[in-house]
Design a protein around this motif. Structure first.
Motif, PDB file in Angstrom:
ATOM      1  N   VAL A  40       8.962  23.829  -5.532  1.00 58.17           N
ATOM      2  CA  VAL A  40       9.212  24.604  -6.744  1.00 58.17           C
ATOM      3  C   VAL A  40      10.149  25.754  -6.402  1.00 58.17           C
ATOM      4  O   VAL A  40       9.906  26.508  -5.449  1.00 58.17           O
ATOM      5  CB  VAL A  40       7.909  25.159  -7.346  1.00 58.17           C
ATOM      6  CG1 VAL A  40       8.210  26.076  -8.531  1.00 58.17           C
ATOM      7  CG2 VAL A  40       6.992  24.019  -7.785  1.00 58.17           C
ATOM      8  N   TRP A  66       7.742  26.500  -1.761  1.00 55.14           N
ATOM      9  CA  TRP A  66       8.266  27.273  -2.885  1.00 55.14           C
ATOM     10  C   TRP A  66       9.346  28.216  -2.379  1.00 55.14           C
ATOM     11  O   TRP A  66       9.334  28.637  -1.216  1.00 55.14           O
ATOM     12  CB  TRP A  66       7.165  28.064  -3.609  1.00 55.14           C
ATOM     13  CG  TRP A  66       6.393  29.026  -2.736  1.00 55.14           C
ATOM     14  CD1 TRP A  66       5.188  28.798  -2.135  1.00 55.14           C
ATOM     15  CD2 TRP A  66       6.779  30.348  -2.347  1.00 55.14           C
ATOM     16  NE1 TRP A  66       4.784  29.896  -1.400  1.00 55.14           N
ATOM     17  CE2 TRP A  66       5.746  30.867  -1.523  1.00 55.14           C
ATOM     18  CE3 TRP A  66       7.889  31.156  -2.621  1.00 55.14           C
ATOM     19  CZ2 TRP A  66       5.787  32.145  -0.961  1.00 55.14           C
ATOM     20  CZ3 TRP A  66       7.952  32.435  -2.062  1.00 55.14           C
ATOM     21  CH2 TRP A  66       6.909  32.913  -1.253  1.00 55.14           C
ATOM     22  N   LEU A  99      11.792  29.044  -8.249  1.00 54.61           N
ATOM     23  CA  LEU A  99      11.696  29.904  -9.429  1.00 54.61           C
ATOM     24  C   LEU A  99      12.880  30.850  -9.489  1.00 54.61           C
ATOM     25  O   LEU A  99      13.164  31.561  -8.521  1.00 54.61           O
ATOM     26  CB  LEU A  99      10.396  30.719  -9.379  1.00 54.61           C
ATOM     27  CG  LEU A  99      10.237  31.819 -10.444  1.00 54.61           C
ATOM     28  CD1 LEU A  99      10.106  31.218 -11.838  1.00 54.61           C
ATOM     29  CD2 LEU A  99       9.038  32.709 -10.123  1.00 54.61           C
ATOM     30  N   ILE A 134      11.735  31.618  -4.114  1.00 54.28           N
ATOM     31  CA  ILE A 134      11.986  32.483  -5.267  1.00 54.28           C
ATOM     32  C   ILE A 134      13.392  33.071  -5.142  1.00 54.28           C
ATOM     33  O   ILE A 134      13.771  33.583  -4.086  1.00 54.28           O
ATOM     34  CB  ILE A 134      10.934  33.603  -5.358  1.00 54.28           C
ATOM     35  CG1 ILE A 134       9.553  33.004  -5.653  1.00 54.28           C
ATOM     36  CG2 ILE A 134      11.309  34.626  -6.435  1.00 54.28           C
ATOM     37  CD1 ILE A 134       8.409  33.992  -5.576  1.00 54.28           C
ATOM     38  N   GLU A 172       5.945  34.650 -10.378  1.00 56.92           N
ATOM     39  CA  GLU A 172       6.094  34.787  -8.931  1.00 56.92           C
ATOM     40  C   GLU A 172       4.738  34.685  -8.238  1.00 56.92           C
ATOM     41  O   GLU A 172       4.584  33.990  -7.230  1.00 56.92           O
ATOM     42  CB  GLU A 172       6.765  36.113  -8.583  1.00 56.92           C
ATOM     43  CG  GLU A 172       8.254  36.140  -8.819  1.00 56.92           C
ATOM     44  CD  GLU A 172       8.932  37.275  -8.061  1.00 56.92           C
ATOM     45  OE1 GLU A 172       8.285  37.885  -7.185  1.00 56.92           O
ATOM     46  OE2 GLU A 172      10.121  37.540  -8.335  1.00 56.92           O
ATOM     47  N   LEU A 221       2.416  25.081 -13.422  1.00 53.93           N
ATOM     48  CA  LEU A 221       2.463  24.675 -12.022  1.00 53.93           C
ATOM     49  C   LEU A 221       1.385  23.642 -11.714  1.00 53.93           C
ATOM     50  O   LEU A 221       1.582  22.767 -10.864  1.00 53.93           O
ATOM     51  CB  LEU A 221       2.318  25.902 -11.123  1.00 53.93           C
ATOM     52  CG  LEU A 221       3.458  26.915 -11.242  1.00 53.93           C
ATOM     53  CD1 LEU A 221       3.141  28.171 -10.460  1.00 53.93           C
ATOM     54  CD2 LEU A 221       4.775  26.314 -10.765  1.00 53.93           C
ATOM     55  N   SER A 256       0.301  28.856  -5.615  1.00 54.59           N
ATOM     56  CA  SER A 256       0.092  27.505  -6.134  1.00 54.59           C
ATOM     57  C   SER A 256      -0.202  26.530  -5.017  1.00 54.59           C
ATOM     58  O   SER A 256      -0.034  26.812  -3.838  1.00 54.59           O
ATOM     59  CB  SER A 256       1.326  27.039  -6.914  1.00 54.59           C
ATOM     60  OG  SER A 256       2.382  26.773  -6.016  1.00 54.59           O
ATOM     61  N   SER A 309       1.555  24.007  -4.493  1.00 53.44           N
ATOM     62  CA  SER A 309       2.812  23.423  -4.031  1.00 53.44           C
ATOM     63  C   SER A 309       3.001  23.703  -2.543  1.00 53.44           C
ATOM     64  O   SER A 309       2.823  24.825  -2.079  1.00 53.44           O
ATOM     65  CB  SER A 309       3.987  24.017  -4.819  1.00 53.44           C
ATOM     66  OG  SER A 309       5.212  23.626  -4.250  1.00 53.44           O
ATOM     67  N   VAL A 341       3.486  31.088  -8.368  1.00 51.74           N
ATOM     68  CA  VAL A 341       4.212  30.206  -7.465  1.00 51.74           C
ATOM     69  C   VAL A 341       3.748  30.409  -6.031  1.00 51.74           C
ATOM     70  O   VAL A 341       3.484  29.442  -5.296  1.00 51.74           O
ATOM     71  CB  VAL A 341       5.734  30.442  -7.585  1.00 51.74           C
ATOM     72  CG1 VAL A 341       6.482  29.810  -6.414  1.00 51.74           C
ATOM     73  CG2 VAL A 341       6.256  29.881  -8.900  1.00 51.74           C
TER      74      VAL A 341
END
Length: 283
Positions: free
Chosen positions: A96, A131, A98, A133, A120, A85, A126, A128, A123
Protein backbone atom coordinates in the motif's frame (compact mmCIF):
# COMPACT_ATOMS: atom_id res chain seq x y z
CA UNK A 1 2.21 -7.17 -11.54
CA UNK A 2 -1.15 -5.45 -11.05
CA UNK A 3 -1.55 -2.08 -9.35
CA UNK A 4 -4.81 -0.37 -8.36
CA UNK A 5 -4.63 3.42 -8.68
CA UNK A 6 -7.30 5.44 -6.89
CA UNK A 7 -7.76 9.09 -7.82
CA UNK A 8 -6.83 8.20 -11.38
CA UNK A 9 -8.40 11.37 -12.83
CA UNK A 10 -6.36 13.80 -10.69
CA UNK A 11 -3.05 15.56 -11.33
CA UNK A 12 -1.02 12.71 -9.82
CA UNK A 13 -3.21 9.80 -10.90
CA UNK A 14 -3.31 10.85 -14.56
CA UNK A 15 0.50 10.79 -14.62
CA UNK A 16 0.86 7.64 -12.51
CA UNK A 17 -1.21 5.37 -14.73
CA UNK A 18 1.07 5.74 -17.82
CA UNK A 19 4.17 5.80 -15.61
CA UNK A 20 3.22 2.27 -14.58
CA UNK A 21 1.90 0.89 -17.87
CA UNK A 22 4.99 1.96 -19.82
CA UNK A 23 6.97 -0.21 -17.42
CA UNK A 24 4.83 -3.26 -18.08
CA UNK A 25 2.53 -2.99 -15.06
CA UNK A 26 -1.14 -3.89 -15.39
CA UNK A 27 -3.15 -1.00 -13.94
CA UNK A 28 -6.69 -0.82 -12.64
CA UNK A 29 -7.59 2.88 -12.66
CA UNK A 30 -10.31 3.65 -10.13
CA UNK A 31 -12.49 6.75 -10.20
CA UNK A 32 -16.13 7.73 -9.85
CA UNK A 33 -16.27 9.02 -13.41
CA UNK A 34 -14.71 8.15 -16.73
CA UNK A 35 -11.06 9.03 -17.28
CA UNK A 36 -10.83 12.00 -19.69
CA UNK A 37 -9.02 11.02 -22.85
CA UNK A 38 -9.18 7.32 -22.06
CA UNK A 39 -6.43 5.07 -20.72
CA UNK A 40 -3.19 3.73 -22.19
CA UNK A 41 -2.78 0.09 -23.21
CA UNK A 42 -2.28 -2.04 -20.13
CA UNK A 43 -4.85 -0.16 -18.05
CA UNK A 44 -8.53 -0.73 -17.39
CA UNK A 45 -11.04 1.53 -15.69
CA UNK A 46 -13.25 0.53 -12.78
CA UNK A 47 -15.92 2.90 -11.59
CA UNK A 48 -15.83 2.83 -7.77
CA UNK A 49 -15.80 5.17 -4.79
CA UNK A 50 -12.98 5.31 -2.28
CA UNK A 51 -15.60 6.44 0.23
CA UNK A 52 -17.34 3.07 -0.12
CA UNK A 53 -14.75 0.36 0.48
CA UNK A 54 -16.99 -2.48 -0.65
CA UNK A 55 -17.26 -0.92 -4.11
CA UNK A 56 -13.52 -1.50 -4.52
CA UNK A 57 -13.53 -5.26 -4.00
CA UNK A 58 -13.72 -6.11 -7.69
CA UNK A 59 -10.85 -3.76 -8.50
CA UNK A 60 -8.67 -5.00 -5.64
CA UNK A 61 -9.15 -8.74 -6.18
CA UNK A 62 -5.86 -10.22 -7.30
CA UNK A 63 -3.96 -6.92 -7.19
CA UNK A 64 -0.44 -6.73 -5.84
CA UNK A 65 -0.38 -3.06 -4.81
CA UNK A 66 -2.73 -0.18 -4.04
CA UNK A 67 -2.15 3.56 -4.44
CA UNK A 68 -4.39 5.53 -2.07
CA UNK A 69 -5.19 9.15 -2.84
CA UNK A 70 -7.80 11.04 -0.83
CA UNK A 71 -9.58 13.90 -2.55
CA UNK A 72 -12.66 16.06 -2.19
CA UNK A 73 -15.01 14.99 0.56
CA UNK A 74 -12.72 12.10 1.51
CA UNK A 75 -10.41 14.71 3.04
CA UNK A 76 -13.05 15.59 5.61
CA UNK A 77 -15.13 12.41 6.03
CA UNK A 78 -16.19 9.12 4.51
CA UNK A 79 -15.10 5.53 4.95
CA UNK A 80 -12.82 4.71 7.87
CA UNK A 81 -9.24 4.07 6.86
CA UNK A 82 -9.21 0.71 8.65
CA UNK A 83 -12.24 -0.43 6.65
CA UNK A 84 -10.64 0.35 3.30
CA UNK A 85 -7.33 -1.24 4.26
CA UNK A 86 -9.14 -4.27 5.64
CA UNK A 87 -10.86 -4.86 2.30
CA UNK A 88 -7.52 -4.51 0.51
CA UNK A 89 -5.92 -7.05 2.85
CA UNK A 90 -8.82 -9.49 2.41
CA UNK A 91 -8.41 -9.27 -1.37
CA UNK A 92 -4.71 -10.12 -1.15
CA UNK A 93 -3.08 -6.71 -1.66
CA UNK A 94 0.39 -6.86 -0.13
CA UNK A 95 1.68 -3.33 -0.80
CA UNK A 96 0.00 0.00 0.00
CA UNK A 97 1.33 3.42 -1.00
CA UNK A 98 -0.46 6.40 0.56
CA UNK A 99 -0.27 9.90 -0.88
CA UNK A 100 -0.39 12.04 2.25
CA UNK A 101 0.95 15.55 2.88
CA UNK A 102 3.98 17.19 4.42
CA UNK A 103 1.58 18.98 6.76
CA UNK A 104 0.78 15.80 8.68
CA UNK A 105 4.30 16.04 10.11
CA UNK A 106 4.90 19.80 10.21
CA UNK A 107 1.48 20.72 11.62
CA UNK A 108 0.19 17.65 13.49
CA UNK A 109 -2.58 19.70 15.11
CA UNK A 110 -4.04 20.96 11.80
CA UNK A 111 -7.72 20.10 11.57
CA UNK A 112 -7.54 20.38 7.77
CA UNK A 113 -5.33 17.27 7.56
CA UNK A 114 -6.90 15.14 10.29
CA UNK A 115 -8.11 12.54 7.79
CA UNK A 116 -4.67 12.15 6.25
CA UNK A 117 -3.18 11.61 9.71
CA UNK A 118 -5.82 8.95 10.36
CA UNK A 119 -4.92 7.18 7.13
CA UNK A 120 -1.20 7.37 7.90
CA UNK A 121 -1.78 5.77 11.30
CA UNK A 122 -3.98 3.08 9.78
CA UNK A 123 -1.48 2.28 7.04
CA UNK A 124 1.38 1.96 9.51
CA UNK A 125 -0.72 -0.29 11.74
CA UNK A 126 -2.36 -2.35 8.99
CA UNK A 127 -1.81 -5.99 8.22
CA UNK A 128 -0.21 -5.04 4.92
CA UNK A 129 3.28 -6.50 4.80
CA UNK A 130 4.60 -3.44 2.95
CA UNK A 131 3.64 0.22 3.10
CA UNK A 132 5.15 3.51 1.98
CA UNK A 133 3.91 7.03 2.69
CA UNK A 134 4.54 9.95 0.34
CA UNK A 135 4.33 13.44 1.86
CA UNK A 136 4.51 16.10 -0.85
CA UNK A 137 4.60 19.81 -0.18
CA UNK A 138 2.61 22.27 -2.28
CA UNK A 139 1.89 21.24 -5.86
CA UNK A 140 3.19 23.26 -8.80
CA UNK A 141 -0.14 22.48 -10.45
CA UNK A 142 -1.95 24.69 -7.94
CA UNK A 143 -0.99 27.42 -10.40
CA UNK A 144 -3.76 26.12 -12.67
CA UNK A 145 -6.02 28.25 -10.45
CA UNK A 146 -4.53 31.26 -12.26
CA UNK A 147 -5.12 29.94 -15.79
CA UNK A 148 -8.37 31.75 -16.48
CA UNK A 149 -7.14 35.15 -15.28
CA UNK A 150 -3.86 34.77 -17.16
CA UNK A 151 -5.70 33.91 -20.37
CA UNK A 152 -8.25 36.71 -19.99
CA UNK A 153 -6.28 39.47 -18.26
CA UNK A 154 -2.62 38.38 -18.28
CA UNK A 155 -2.77 38.73 -14.49
CA UNK A 156 -2.08 36.37 -11.59
CA UNK A 157 -4.21 36.96 -8.50
CA UNK A 158 -2.79 35.29 -5.39
CA UNK A 159 -2.13 35.92 -1.69
CA UNK A 160 1.30 36.15 -0.07
CA UNK A 161 3.12 37.05 -3.26
CA UNK A 162 6.61 37.05 -1.78
CA UNK A 163 6.48 33.91 0.38
CA UNK A 164 8.56 31.14 -1.18
CA UNK A 165 7.82 27.40 -1.04
CA UNK A 166 9.55 24.52 -2.89
CA UNK A 167 6.50 23.41 -4.88
CA UNK A 168 6.69 19.95 -6.44
CA UNK A 169 5.71 18.82 -9.92
CA UNK A 170 2.87 16.24 -9.73
CA UNK A 171 4.67 14.21 -12.39
CA UNK A 172 7.59 13.80 -9.97
CA UNK A 173 5.15 12.58 -7.32
CA UNK A 174 3.75 10.09 -9.83
CA UNK A 175 7.22 8.92 -10.85
CA UNK A 176 8.19 8.34 -7.21
CA UNK A 177 4.92 6.48 -6.63
CA UNK A 178 5.56 4.32 -9.69
CA UNK A 179 8.93 3.30 -8.29
CA UNK A 180 7.77 2.45 -4.76
CA UNK A 181 4.70 0.58 -6.06
CA UNK A 182 6.85 -1.63 -8.30
CA UNK A 183 10.20 -2.03 -6.63
CA UNK A 184 11.51 -3.55 -3.43
CA UNK A 185 13.37 -1.57 -0.78
CA UNK A 186 10.79 1.08 0.11
CA UNK A 187 8.70 -0.72 2.72
CA UNK A 188 8.24 1.33 5.89
CA UNK A 189 9.65 4.49 4.31
CA UNK A 190 8.16 7.98 4.50
CA UNK A 191 9.32 10.25 1.69
CA UNK A 192 8.92 14.04 1.70
CA UNK A 193 8.60 15.31 -1.85
CA UNK A 194 9.42 18.90 -2.85
CA UNK A 195 10.72 20.79 -5.82
CA UNK A 196 14.44 21.70 -6.11
CA UNK A 197 14.08 25.31 -4.92
CA UNK A 198 11.65 27.55 -3.10
CA UNK A 199 9.75 29.91 -5.42
CA UNK A 200 7.27 32.71 -4.66
CA UNK A 201 3.93 33.24 -6.42
CA UNK A 202 5.33 36.45 -7.88
CA UNK A 203 8.30 34.53 -9.29
CA UNK A 204 5.94 31.88 -10.69
CA UNK A 205 4.01 34.62 -12.49
CA UNK A 206 7.30 35.86 -13.95
CA UNK A 207 8.09 32.35 -15.19
CA UNK A 208 4.73 32.21 -16.95
CA UNK A 209 5.36 35.63 -18.46
CA UNK A 210 8.70 34.50 -19.84
CA UNK A 211 7.22 31.40 -21.40
CA UNK A 212 4.30 33.31 -22.89
CA UNK A 213 6.54 36.07 -24.15
CA UNK A 214 4.15 38.65 -22.71
CA UNK A 215 3.87 40.65 -19.51
CA UNK A 216 1.89 38.95 -16.74
CA UNK A 217 0.93 41.26 -13.89
CA UNK A 218 0.76 40.12 -10.29
CA UNK A 219 -2.03 41.31 -7.97
CA UNK A 220 -1.76 40.30 -4.33
CA UNK A 221 -5.02 39.19 -2.71
CA UNK A 222 -5.98 39.69 0.91
CA UNK A 223 -6.41 36.53 2.97
CA UNK A 224 -10.18 37.09 3.04
CA UNK A 225 -10.47 37.38 -0.73
CA UNK A 226 -8.20 34.40 -1.29
CA UNK A 227 -10.24 32.34 1.17
CA UNK A 228 -13.47 33.11 -0.67
CA UNK A 229 -11.94 32.14 -4.01
CA UNK A 230 -10.41 28.91 -2.73
CA UNK A 231 -13.66 27.86 -1.08
CA UNK A 232 -15.16 27.53 -4.56
CA UNK A 233 -13.05 24.44 -5.32
CA UNK A 234 -11.64 23.33 -1.96
CA UNK A 235 -13.35 21.94 1.17
CA UNK A 236 -13.89 24.77 3.66
CA UNK A 237 -12.04 22.83 6.36
CA UNK A 238 -8.92 22.77 4.19
CA UNK A 239 -8.87 26.42 3.09
CA UNK A 240 -7.69 27.93 6.37
CA UNK A 241 -4.84 25.47 6.82
CA UNK A 242 -3.71 25.97 3.24
CA UNK A 243 -3.59 29.75 3.67
CA UNK A 244 -1.61 29.36 6.89
CA UNK A 245 1.06 27.45 4.98
CA UNK A 246 1.09 29.88 2.06
CA UNK A 247 1.39 32.89 4.33
CA UNK A 248 3.29 31.69 7.38
CA UNK A 249 5.22 28.57 6.39
CA UNK A 250 7.24 26.83 9.05
CA UNK A 251 10.99 26.45 8.38
CA UNK A 252 10.47 22.74 7.68
CA UNK A 253 7.95 23.61 4.97
CA UNK A 254 10.49 25.74 3.12
CA UNK A 255 13.28 23.17 3.16
CA UNK A 256 14.13 21.36 -0.08
CA UNK A 257 13.92 17.61 0.48
CA UNK A 258 16.39 15.23 -1.21
CA UNK A 259 13.85 12.41 -1.42
CA UNK A 260 12.75 12.85 -5.06
CA UNK A 261 16.35 12.55 -6.18
CA UNK A 262 16.96 9.72 -3.69
CA UNK A 263 14.19 7.63 -5.23
CA UNK A 264 14.45 8.66 -8.89
CA UNK A 265 18.20 9.18 -9.21
CA UNK A 266 17.69 12.63 -10.72
CA UNK A 267 16.89 16.09 -9.33
CA UNK A 268 13.30 17.17 -8.83
CA UNK A 269 11.86 19.21 -11.69
CA UNK A 270 11.70 23.00 -11.21
CA UNK A 271 8.48 25.02 -11.45
CA UNK A 272 9.57 26.20 -14.89
CA UNK A 273 9.44 22.62 -16.23
CA UNK A 274 5.87 22.17 -15.02
CA UNK A 275 4.91 25.58 -16.43
CA UNK A 276 6.42 24.86 -19.85
CA UNK A 277 4.54 21.57 -20.08
CA UNK A 278 1.30 23.18 -18.91
CA UNK A 279 1.57 26.39 -20.94
CA UNK A 280 -1.44 25.68 -23.24
CA UNK A 281 -3.74 26.21 -20.24
CA UNK A 282 -2.44 29.78 -19.89
CA UNK A 283 -2.40 30.90 -23.53
Amino acid sequence: MTVVVTGSTGNVGRALVPALTTRGVQVTAVSRRAVPGGLPDGARHVRADLGEAESLRGALRGADALFVLLAGEMLIGGERAETLLGVAEEEGVRRVVLLSSQITATRPEAVSHRRLREFEEAVRGSGSSEWTILRPGGFASNAFAWAESVRAERTVFAPYGDVALPVVDPVDIAEVAAVVLREEGHAGEIYELTGPAAVTPREQAAVLAGLLGEEVAFTELSRETASARMAQFMPAEVVGGTLDILGLPLPAEQVVSPDVEKVLGRPAAPFSAWAARSLPAFR
